[in-house]
Design an enzyme around this catalytic site. Structure first.
Site, PDB file in Angstrom:
ATOM      1  CB  CYS A 237      70.379  22.592  42.526  1.00 13.55           C
ATOM      2  SG  CYS A 237      68.536  21.995  41.630  1.00 13.55           S
TER       3      CYS A 237
ATOM      4  CG  HIS B  68      67.209  22.990  46.356  1.00 12.31           C
ATOM      5  ND1 HIS B  68      67.115  24.617  46.183  1.00 12.31           N
ATOM      6  CD2 HIS B  68      67.287  22.407  44.893  1.00 12.31           C
ATOM      7  CE1 HIS B  68      67.342  24.701  45.642  1.00 12.31           C
ATOM      8  NE2 HIS B  68      67.574  23.372  44.560  1.00 12.31           N
ATOM      9  CD  GLU B  69      68.100  19.525  44.101  1.00 13.55           C
ATOM     10  OE1 GLU B  69      66.864  19.111  43.099  1.00 13.55           O
ATOM     11  OE2 GLU B  69      68.782  20.335  43.346  1.00 13.55           O
TER      12      GLU B  69
ATOM     13  CG  HIS C 109      63.651  22.055  42.434  1.00 13.56           C
ATOM     14  ND1 HIS C 109      63.294  22.959  42.102  1.00 13.56           N
ATOM     15  CD2 HIS C 109      64.731  21.958  42.551  1.00 13.56           C
ATOM     16  CE1 HIS C 109      64.252  23.709  41.343  1.00 13.56           C
ATOM     17  NE2 HIS C 109      65.667  23.623  42.687  1.00 13.56           N
TER      18      HIS C 109
ATOM     19  CG  HIS D  45      66.122  26.956  41.688  1.00 10.46           C
ATOM     20  ND1 HIS D  45      67.513  27.012  40.575  1.00 10.46           N
ATOM     21  CD2 HIS D  45      66.518  26.237  42.213  1.00 10.46           C
ATOM     22  CE1 HIS D  45      67.340  25.802  40.677  1.00 10.46           C
ATOM     23  NE2 HIS D  45      66.962  25.171  41.487  1.00 10.46           N
TER      24      HIS D  45
HETATM   25 ZN   LIG Z   1      67.494  23.531  42.374  1.00  8.62          ZN
END
Ligand SMILES: [Zn+2]
Ligand SMILES: *[C@@H]1O[C@H](CO)[C@@H](O)[C@H](O)[C@H]1NC(C)=O
Ligand SMILES: *[C@@H]1O[C@H](CO)[C@@H](O)[C@H](O)[C@H]1NC(C)=O
Ligand SMILES: *[C@@H]1O[C@H](CO)[C@@H](O)[C@H](O)[C@H]1NC(C)=O
Ligand SMILES: *[C@@H]1O[C@H](CO)[C@@H](O)[C@H](O)[C@H]1NC(C)=O
Ligand SMILES: [Zn+2]
Length: 517
Positions: A94, A229-230, A233, A239
């Site tokens: 990422c 995962h994104e 965010h 992270h």
């Molecule tokens: Zn990330």
């Protein structure tokens, strides 16, 4: 004692010769750029390419490399060894920074680094376009699935909008796409996202995006794994250095399920105002709903070898002495050792099969201990579950019963000292001393973990084994000398080779930090 001394000596000899030939790797501009980009080094002023040789001393590069290695779960050699090259640089990951400036103030006690969440529980999202390999409707379906994974942990509702503004905006773009964070062609950075209140998620359109997590082709990047995962965010999480966590920055497939780190992050961002019972119910009930099909492993009678983690990689979550044997926990598994390097037959087993009545929402065991009355206690967040000596659930409670202040989100290690029979309750950097007989907290606590001199922290585990106290952290362990009140000088030693019966590996040399006897 004799055999241990002998072992330490021979181990030292076997590895010392290697150290002499350690090459000095000079660091390249590209590597410095990597360290800088992900927040491990301060940005230099002015034209970076010209000043590269002057701006960074060997020492600052070494420090940065160690930080990067620590985050990636690699041995902290401070040099650019082959493992670091292979596991760090050049790998798909990422694009968001690992270390956010000033994180030391926010994240001292937490591995997940918090930013801020949306100040609401109904969040809109919009998919602007698809990629050449994944059409927009497929992207929408996978994004909806990804959102559903997070939703229950923050009691969030997501509403799709087709046009106009939205909180979370998903799009594909290649190269320089106008936000100051250009993508880099196929491989390496595959996506990045901006935290609230921005909320954009960008996927690198130069990747070959796939919609099937079982695709074997290394060139194909699994969209769902990256999207989950994104989305983390875009909901405000940063992270995590926990390799099992969905918020670990390097690409890994398949994404299994949210880990405690991820769940705690969501609770912190979205459930702080809820009453404690709300939170608990949420965690209980959400475990079912978040087990969307893609995240649940089918409960087959037979276990595939490749599902079981390799203990030799020392990514274990914790270990503890129970019933005179050593129980090692990693992901949903438990191994039992009769003695150092002596595995009990029939393991690993899923720990849910061993601890009868443990809720399914407990997906990882980070802290466990055996009480004087032989009951076993498993902690998760502020909750605990107490099991009878025959591993049946008896009691459930919370950390208030141990007089741990309400603002402490959870513990990393609990053990009973054989020195004073007191229970030590450790979070990341502090510990409390509890007297189970009087059920009172001893005065003067918490104390700083630095009181255990030469023992690094946070620790993954602390155990009493054959009269000695051992602390474990990542790939290494320390024996604590109660009379000197510091770690014994011949430690740390490598955990995998001394406890888990693993073969000596090349990187054993960096674990030997002291000269042998
Ligand atoms: Zn990330
Ligand atoms: C970190 O943030 C705090 C406020 O949260 C601020 O007072 C402090 O100066 C910052 N430190 C650095 C090194 O930027
Ligand atoms: C997708 O939409 C974004 C934002 O409008 C745009 O920058 C990008 O070029 C589009 N990508 C494709 C592949 O059309
Ligand atoms: C912890 O348990 C006690 C009762 O044992 C209860 O009164 C209290 O509300 C609980 N606290 C939390 C944070 O769940
Ligand atoms: C600790 O407890 C054990 C048994 O519960 C007892 O045998 C031992 O003497 C105690 N040690 C101390 C220092 O109190
Ligand atoms: Zn972007």
């Amino acid at each position: 004692m004799l055999s241990e001394t002998f072992f330490v000596t021979s181990l030292f000899c076997a590895v010392a010769c290697r150290t002499i030939y350690l090459e000095h790797n000079t660091i390249t501009l590209e590597e410095v750029t990597f360290l800088r980009k992900y927040g491990y080094m301060e940005e230099a002023e002015g034209d970076f390419s010209v000043e590269a040789d002057f701006a960074y001393t060997d020492l600052s590069v070494e420090e940065a490399l160690k930080k990067m290695q620590a985050f990636a779960g690699l041995p902290q050699t401070g040099t650019l060894d082959t493992e670091t090259k292979k596991a760090g640089y050049g790998r798909k990951r990422c694009g968001v920074k690992d270390i956010i400036k000033n994180e030391s103030t926010i994240s001292r006690n937490k591995r997940y680094i918090l930013q801020r969440g949306w100040n609401k529980h109904t969040i809109t999202y919009r998919v602007l376009n698809g990629s050449s390999t994944l059409d927009k409707s497929r992207v929408e379906a996978l994004i909806a699935e990804g959102l559903a994974v997070w939703a229950p942990h923050g009691m969030l509702r997501f509403k799709k909008v087709e046009t106009g503004p939205a909180d979370i905006k998903v799009s594909f773009a290649a190269g320089d796409h106008g936000d100051g964070f250009p993508f880099d062609g196929q491989g390496r950075v595959v996506a990045h996202a901006f935290p609230p209140p921005h909320g954009a998620i960008h996927f690198d359109d130069d990747e070959l995006w796939g919609g099937d997590p079982d695709a074997e082709d290394d060139d194909i990047t699994d969209f769902f794994a990256v999207a989950v995962h994104e989305i983390g965010h875009a909901l405000g999480l940063s992270h995590s250095n926990d390799k099992a966590s969905v918020m670990y920055p390097y690409y890994q497939v398949p994404t299994e399920k949210l880990q405690m780190d991820d769940i705690l992050g969501m609770r912190e961002l979205y459930l702080k105002d809820g009453s404690p019972s709300d939170i608990e119910d949420d965690i209980e009930s959400s475990s079912q709903s978040s087990h969307v099909p893609r995240f649940t492993k089918p409960d087959r009678g037979e276990v595939e070898e490749n599902e079981i983690p390799d203990l030799c990689l020392t990514n274990y979550d914790t270990l503890q002495v129970i019933r005179g044997k050593i129980y090692v926990f990693e992901e949903e598994w438990v191994w039992v050792l009769r003695d150092r390097n002596t595995l009990e037959e029939g393991y690993p087993k899923r720990f849910h099969e061993v601890f009868i009545g443990l809720p399914a929402s407990v997906t990882v065991i980070k802290t466990i201990y055996e009480k004087h009355n032989r009951d076993i206690v498993i902690f998760s967040g502020r909750n605990y579950w107490q099991f009878s000596p025959s591993f049946r659930l008896m009691i459930r409670g919370n950390l208030s019963d141990y007089h741990i202040p309400p603002e402490v989100p959870g513990l990393t290690t609990v053990f009973i000292s054989n020195y004073n029979n007191k229970t030590y309750l450790i979070d990341d950097e502090r510990f409390w001393r509890f007297d189970e007989i009087t059920e009172t907290m001893d005065d003067g606590y918490p104390k700083d973990m630095s009181a255990w001199r030469e023992v690094p922290y946070p620790v993954d585990a602390a155990i009493i084994w054959k009269g000695d106290t051992y602390f474990f952290r990542g790939p290494r362990f320390w024996r604590f000398d109660n009379s000197l009140i510091k770690a014994h000088e011949y430690y740390p030693l490598p955990t995998a080779q001394i406890w888990f019966d693993c073969e000596a590996s090349e990187d054993m040399n960096q674990y030997i930090t002291n000269d042998g006897p």
